[in-house]
Design an enzyme around this catalytic site. Structure first.
Site, PDB file in Angstrom:
ATOM      1  CD  GLU A 266       4.609  -0.055  12.907  1.00 25.80           C
ATOM      2  OE1 GLU A 266       3.398   0.108  13.155  1.00 25.80           O
ATOM      3  OE2 GLU A 266       5.498   0.490  13.564  1.00 25.80           O
TER       4      GLU A 266
ATOM      5  CG  ASN B 290      -0.425  -0.072   2.489  1.00 27.32           C
ATOM      6  OD1 ASN B 290       0.656  -0.633   2.675  1.00 27.32           O
ATOM      7  ND2 ASN B 290      -1.090   0.503   3.465  1.00 27.32           N
TER       8      ASN B 290
ATOM      9  CD  GLU C 188       8.224   0.687  10.942  1.00 27.33           C
ATOM     10  OE1 GLU C 188       7.121   0.996  10.451  1.00 27.33           O
ATOM     11  OE2 GLU C 188       9.145   0.130  10.311  1.00 27.33           O
TER      12      GLU C 188
ATOM     13  CB  CYS D  81      -2.147   0.623   8.204  1.00 28.22           C
ATOM     14  SG  CYS D  81      -0.799   1.802   8.119  1.00 28.22           S
TER      15      CYS D  81
HETATM   16  P1  NAD Z   1       0.306  -9.008   3.689  1.00 28.30           P
HETATM   17  O1  NAD Z   1       0.409  -9.350   5.122  1.00 28.30           O
HETATM   18  O2  NAD Z   1      -0.440  -9.905   2.793  1.00 28.30           O
HETATM   19  O3  NAD Z   1       1.762  -8.892   3.028  1.00 28.30           O
HETATM   20  C1  NAD Z   1       2.741  -8.025   3.566  1.00 28.30           C
HETATM   21  C2  NAD Z   1       4.102  -8.520   3.125  1.00 28.30           C
HETATM   22  O4  NAD Z   1       4.345  -9.769   3.756  1.00 28.30           O
HETATM   23  C3  NAD Z   1       4.246  -8.741   1.631  1.00 28.30           C
HETATM   24  O5  NAD Z   1       5.523  -8.361   1.212  1.00 28.30           O
HETATM   25  C4  NAD Z   1       4.079 -10.255   1.519  1.00 28.30           C
HETATM   26  O6  NAD Z   1       4.732 -10.795   0.399  1.00 28.30           O
HETATM   27  C5  NAD Z   1       4.754 -10.716   2.789  1.00 28.30           C
HETATM   28  N1  NAD Z   1       4.348 -12.060   3.233  1.00 28.30           N
HETATM   29  C6  NAD Z   1       3.191 -12.709   2.972  1.00 28.30           C
HETATM   30  N2  NAD Z   1       3.202 -13.941   3.545  1.00 28.30           N
HETATM   31  C7  NAD Z   1       4.394 -14.061   4.176  1.00 28.30           C
HETATM   32  C8  NAD Z   1       4.992 -15.100   4.954  1.00 28.30           C
HETATM   33  N3  NAD Z   1       4.374 -16.255   5.179  1.00 28.30           N
HETATM   34  N4  NAD Z   1       6.214 -14.884   5.476  1.00 28.30           N
HETATM   35  C9  NAD Z   1       6.850 -13.705   5.274  1.00 28.30           C
HETATM   36  N5  NAD Z   1       6.338 -12.699   4.528  1.00 28.30           N
HETATM   37  C10 NAD Z   1       5.115 -12.861   3.996  1.00 28.30           C
HETATM   38  O7  NAD Z   1      -0.242  -7.513   3.646  1.00 28.30           O
HETATM   39  P2  NAD Z   1      -0.606  -6.630   2.370  1.00 28.30           P
HETATM   40  O8  NAD Z   1      -1.889  -7.145   1.845  1.00 28.30           O
HETATM   41  O9  NAD Z   1       0.571  -6.521   1.459  1.00 28.30           O
HETATM   42  O10 NAD Z   1      -0.790  -5.196   3.037  1.00 28.30           O
HETATM   43  C11 NAD Z   1      -1.969  -4.789   3.620  1.00 28.30           C
HETATM   44  C12 NAD Z   1      -1.899  -4.895   5.128  1.00 28.30           C
HETATM   45  O11 NAD Z   1      -0.774  -4.165   5.630  1.00 28.30           O
HETATM   46  C13 NAD Z   1      -3.090  -4.265   5.810  1.00 28.30           C
HETATM   47  O12 NAD Z   1      -3.551  -5.110   6.847  1.00 28.30           O
HETATM   48  C14 NAD Z   1      -2.539  -2.974   6.398  1.00 28.30           C
HETATM   49  O13 NAD Z   1      -3.236  -2.475   7.493  1.00 28.30           O
HETATM   50  C15 NAD Z   1      -1.162  -3.374   6.743  1.00 28.30           C
HETATM   51  N6  NAD Z   1      -0.306  -2.186   6.873  1.00 28.30           N
HETATM   52  C16 NAD Z   1       0.084  -1.776   8.124  1.00 28.30           C
HETATM   53  C17 NAD Z   1       0.855  -0.631   8.266  1.00 28.30           C
HETATM   54  C18 NAD Z   1       1.315  -0.149   9.613  1.00 28.30           C
HETATM   55  O14 NAD Z   1       2.250   0.642   9.666  1.00 28.30           O
HETATM   56  N7  NAD Z   1       0.714  -0.584  10.705  1.00 28.30           N
HETATM   57  C19 NAD Z   1       1.223   0.096   7.136  1.00 28.30           C
HETATM   58  C20 NAD Z   1       0.791  -0.347   5.897  1.00 28.30           C
HETATM   59  C21 NAD Z   1       0.032  -1.509   5.775  1.00 28.30           C
END
Ligand code: NAD
Length: 479
Positions: free
Chosen positions: A254, A156, A458, A288
């Protein structure tokens, strides 16, 4: 939706130059432009073997990198920041094409990487330990770098979230391996090229495109990766936390959010209504920190909904390359379908612009009125341009409703009573709150979640410390 308008780009960035992946063991993936649903480029991916080699290279680079004089490491980070500045437009247009971000957001995001690098370039010379009074000698502490840090980034906000991890980690003397999200690797790959062009030694900062279950998982299981900094969904974050336990690996999480925008009846309602769409629909709601729940004091609930309607309808969902675009498409067809599934049977109050300019993954800003707090529209992180509105009675009801969630990332409070604002800010279990504002993230203040929104913080002045372990050394002075 019609497909007659294609996405615009300035002549100097058309066609865009795409960075090349140094890995190829994991096959390749086609990237789509989310605004047009057309193929953008093909990226070669890393497999487990590529990932292991990159981690081993990063490990070998970590001792020389941490031994570089603090002033020299600072200079290299400033040089990296300058390289980002010089290529800011290119990075921004890459993000418009790869992620569908509006050009104004994408420019802010590239500038944020530059600013975060400049901010943490001051850290190597300020990584202070302490001198603690003891009997019979001198006691001092050191912040020792961890070694290799693995950073896992969601789709995102590909640039800022990468920078929030790699800049303080590098400043603290670690080397970094970074896995971008499958859908949005291009700006991170370009940043890795810029790091080398800026003079960072080879293997100090390596971007490894590939699947989460392969590359990201290897960051968790490989013993040479000493810390994982993960931003993404709460469900994957929990899995990573479980995996890190095996090696007592350091971890920052996060995660998701379902933040409340609380509006009291003494607030400036015009301002609250005019700013609520931006707080919910910026980046098509894929944020997020999105204020995706609006709580309005019951005495002004109807009036607020009247004021909100024109603001939502005026929210400009258009070609993200347009300078005046406020919202572009969603990242993918599956993300759009997931949001649409939440809207099935929803009590929709009103929608904004109903069509995007092209055949991409568009969804209009939508305001829903859930019947109860049990409604998934009120509870689930939808991660799209959907905001739910609900009334509350008084201060304690507002706090109770805001806290009735497993998340606790951010939130806003609108009131003219500073006492009420501070009581509610203290009462809401959330890491980042804004009063009469929706500001969530400043790189010089700490950012992170309560409850299932995360673990650790962070940004802010202390971020480099979270990429170190404290070592205590006692030197005897008495015989
Ligand atoms: P996601 O959890 O599907 O993926 C995030 C990352 O993790 C990607 O690079 C993905 O390839 C990797 N990943 C997936 N499975 C994995 C595994 N088994 N082991 C290691 N890495 C793995 O999330 P998304 O759909 O890419 O992003 C959306 C989510 O991120 C939302 O829930 C959003 O709230 C959250 N987010 C949080 C923040 C924050 O700062 N709190 C900021 C941005 C997004």
């Amino acid at each position: 939706m019609n497909s007659t308008v294609t996405q615009s780009q300035p002549a100097e960035f058309s066609p865009l130059r795409f960075p090349a992946s140094p890995f190829s063991g994991g096959g390749s993936v086609d990237l789509l432009n989310p605004a047009t649903a057309t193929r953008l480029t093909t990226v070669q991916l890393a497999d487990r073997n590529d990932t292991d080699q990159a981690i081993e290279h990063a490990h070998r680079a970590s001792a020389p990198w941490s031994a570089i004089a603090p002033g020299e490491r600072a200079r290299l980070l400033r040089s990296f920041a300058s390289a980002v500045e010089e290529n800011l437009e290119e990075l921004a247009w890459l993000e418009v094409a790869n992620s569908g971000h509006t050009i104004s957001n994408a420019r802010w995001e590239a500038a944020n990487v530059r600013d975060v690098l400049n901010y943490y370039s001051a850290a190597p010379e300020r990584l202070f330990g302490r001198q603690i009074p003891v009997a019979g000698g001198l006691d001092v502490t050191f912040h020792e770098p961890l070694g290799v840090v693995g950073i896992i980034v969601p789709w995102n906000f590909p640039m800022p979230i990468a920078g929030w991890g790699f800049a303080p980690a590098l400043a603290a003397g670690n080397t970094v391996v970074l896995k971008p999200a499958e859908l949005t690797p291009l700006t991170a790959m370009r940043l890795a090229e810029l790091a080398v062009e800026a003079g960072l030694p080879e293997h100090v900062f390596t971007v490894i495109p590939g699947p989460g279950a392969v590359v990201g998982d290897r960051f968790v299981t490989h013993p040479l990766v000493r810390k994982v900094s993960f931003t993404g969904s709460t469900s994957v974050g929990k899995q990573i936390m479980r995996g890190c336990a095996d090696q007592v690996k350091r971890l920052t999480l996060e995660l998701g959010g379902k933040s409340a925008n609380i509006i009291f009846d003494d607030a400036n309602l015009e301002v609250a209504a005019a700013t609520a769409p931006g707080a919910a629909f910026d980046n098509a709601g894929q944020d997020c920190c999105a204020r995706s729940r609006i709580l309005v004091q019951s005495t002004v609930y109807e009036r607020f909904l009247e004021l909100l309607e024109p603001a939502v309808k005026a929210f400009r969902m258009t070609d993200p390359a347009s300078a005046d675009a406020q919202m572009g498409p969603l990242i993918s067809a599956s993300q759009r379908d997931s949001v649409l599934a939440h809207l099935d049977g929803a009590n929709v109050a009103y929608r904004g612009a109903t069509a995007g300019p092209s055949a991409g993954f568009w969804l209009p800003p939508t305001v829903v009125l859930p019947d109860t707090a049990e409604d998934a529209l009120w509870r689930a992180e939808i991660f799209g341009p959907v905001v739910a509105v609900m009334p509350f009675d008084d201060e304690s009801d507002a706090i109770q409703k805001a806290n009735d969630t497993e998340y606790g990332l951010s939130g806003s409070i609108f009131t003219s009573d500073i006492g009420c604002a501070l009581r509610v800010a203290r009462g809401v279990a959330s890491g980042n709150l804004s009063i009469n504002s929706h500001a969530s993230v400043r790189y010089w203040t700490p950012f992170g979640g309560f409850k299932q929104s995360g673990l650790g913080r962070e940004l802010g002045p202390d971020a480099p410390n979270s990429f170190t372990d404290v070592k205590n050394v006692f030197i005897a002075t008495d015989d």
